[in-house]
Design an enzyme around this catalytic site. Structure first.
Site, PDB file in Angstrom:
ATOM      1  N   ARG A 158       0.825  -1.217   0.000  1.00 23.41           N
ATOM      2  CA  ARG A 158       0.000   0.000   0.000  1.00 23.41           C
ATOM      3  C   ARG A 158       0.858   1.266   0.000  1.00 23.41           C
ATOM      4  NH1 ARG A 158      -2.853  -3.912   2.969  1.00 23.41           N
ATOM      5  NH2 ARG A 158      -1.719  -3.312   4.833  1.00 23.41           N
ATOM      6  N   GLU A 215       3.225  -6.613  13.626  1.00 22.92           N
ATOM      7  CA  GLU A 215       2.176  -6.712  14.647  1.00 22.92           C
ATOM      8  C   GLU A 215       1.626  -8.139  14.657  1.00 22.92           C
ATOM      9  OE1 GLU A 215      -1.245  -4.295  13.849  1.00 22.92           O
ATOM     10  OE2 GLU A 215      -2.126  -4.645  15.821  1.00 22.92           O
TER      11      GLU A 215
END
Ligand code: AMP
Length: 187
Positions: free
Chosen positions: A71, A108
């Site tokens: 992205r 994460e």
């Protein structure tokens, strides 16, 4: 809570298009999906204009935008075009065909690595690193390290959205106190 008497700005409206997806890609992760914003022409435009304005506001010479797959490519490519500077791709492992620098890092939700073609940046370059979401900061730091290996300098990290409780900003700041960290939205 937002004030109903204050009209949302075009930027507020654009950022409100980011969708929350609970438990994706793993239970307990609230995924921030920017695809509805990207699909909205005026919204995408206003976000890119805001990124370009923020970079100009730094008053630093910037030679290239470094975008993190995937992205970061969409945002970074458009920002580079707006500023008429180059765009450098930092990719997931095995995607780049020539000699690369490689950096492994914790996510994460898991582990990954980033790669950068060795000959795209030089020590005289000042760059800005762009990604969609700042979570733990591991990806941004890994990208920063990769750029550092080339001798180029990182002027700033830009994100569309920052997940504050994960404290990525603090992690980047502790390691690189002189680097600007800019996010358009804190969640
Ligand atoms: P981190 O290294 O933890 O800061 O994670 C940042 C990278 O993982 C960015 O490339 C994001 O696209 C992606 N990412 C991490 N957490 C999320 C999330 N909750 N929603 C969307 N993307 C995320």
């Amino acid at each position: 809570m937002s004030n109903p008497l204050i009209e949302p700005t075009p930027l507020d409206r654009a950022l409100s298009l980011i969708a929350d997806v609970p438990d994706y890609p793993k239970p307990g992760i609230l995924f921030k999906d920017i695809t509805p914003l990207l699909a909205d022409g005026p919204g995408f435009g206003v976000v890119i204009d805001e990124f370009a304005r923020a970079i100009r506001g730094l008053n630093r010479g910037v030679d290239a935008i470094v975008g993190i797959e995937s992205r970061g490519f969409i945002l970074g490519g458009a920002i580079a075009k707006a500023l008429e500077i180059g765009f450098v791709t930092v990719r997931k492992p095995g995607k780049l065909p020539r000699e690369v620098y490689r950096k492994e890092y914790a996510l994460e939700y898991g582990f990954d690595a980033l790669e950068l073609h060795k000959d795209l940046l030089s020590p005289s370059d000042n760059v800005i690193i762009v990604d969609d979401v700042l979570a733990t900061g591991g990806t941004a730091l890994a990208c920063h390290d990769l750029v550092g290996v080339t001798g180029a300098s990182v002027v700033a990290h830009l994100f569309m959205l920052e997940i504050e409780f994960l404290q990525g900003r603090k992690i980047i700041h502790n390691t690189h106190p002189d680097v600007s960290i800019i996010s358009l939205l804190k969640a």
